[in-house]
Design a protein around this motif. Sequence first.
Motif, PDB file in Angstrom:
ATOM      1  N   GLU A  85      22.538 -15.768  26.445  1.00  0.00           N
ATOM      2  CA  GLU A  85      23.382 -16.953  26.573  1.00  0.00           C
ATOM      3  C   GLU A  85      22.982 -17.840  27.740  1.00  0.00           C
ATOM      4  OE1 GLU A  85      28.077 -18.105  26.833  1.00  0.00           O
ATOM      5  OE2 GLU A  85      27.492 -16.210  25.901  1.00  0.00           O
ATOM      6  N   SER A  86      22.700 -19.100  27.406  1.00  0.00           N
ATOM      7  CA  SER A  86      22.346 -20.123  28.378  1.00  0.00           C
ATOM      8  C   SER A  86      22.508 -21.475  27.707  1.00  0.00           C
ATOM      9  CB  SER A  86      20.892 -19.927  28.829  1.00  0.00           C
ATOM     10  OG  SER A  86      20.489 -21.002  29.643  1.00  0.00           O
ATOM     11  N   ASP A  87      22.446 -22.552  28.496  1.00  0.00           N
ATOM     12  CA  ASP A  87      22.575 -23.871  27.888  1.00  0.00           C
ATOM     13  C   ASP A  87      21.291 -24.318  27.188  1.00  0.00           C
ATOM     14  OD1 ASP A  87      21.161 -24.240  30.227  1.00  0.00           O
ATOM     15  OD2 ASP A  87      22.256 -26.023  30.851  1.00  0.00           O
TER      16      ASP A  87
END
Length: 179
Positions: A85-87
């Motif tokens: 999970e990351s942008d």
Amino acid sequence: MIYLETARLRLRDWVETDLEPFRQLNADEEVMTYFPKTLSKDETDTFYRSILSEFQECGFGLYAVEVKENQEFIGFIGFHRATWESDFTPCIEIGWRLKKEAWGKGYATEGAEACLHYGFKELGFRDVYSWTAEINKPSSHVMNKIGMQFITMFNHPKVELDSPLCRHVLFHISQKGRS
């Protein structure tokens, strides 16, 4: 199968005889300086199986790299689907890990440039990312040399906050940015 050839390298499928030198590569403290730890035999075997699985699922992955002159396995260069999970995830990551005897010869740059060309022209990638610990200047240098642009810095969610490896640099290149 050989996916790519450069003047000096073959990027190919993994074969069982790559496993022992791969274990040695991942157990080398100097090679793994910019990773939280070296990998045990079992951890490397699990990593090896995940690389093979990604090839089956996606048709691409981290290619085994050998020097054409002597057919010596020196590590990997290639692509990985990053899903943590990351942008900027999910995304396609380009990465490399070479044994220290192969450092300083331009192999990472040569192989990564060939991979980017293949990824954009043959695999249809639109964007490719790469990241490393901020203190890993050699890999950041390769990212610059292959035309990637620095985007931002971030704390890697899989690295302890108090670790000198937590702070990462993020690089990007798009198909449009390639000639």
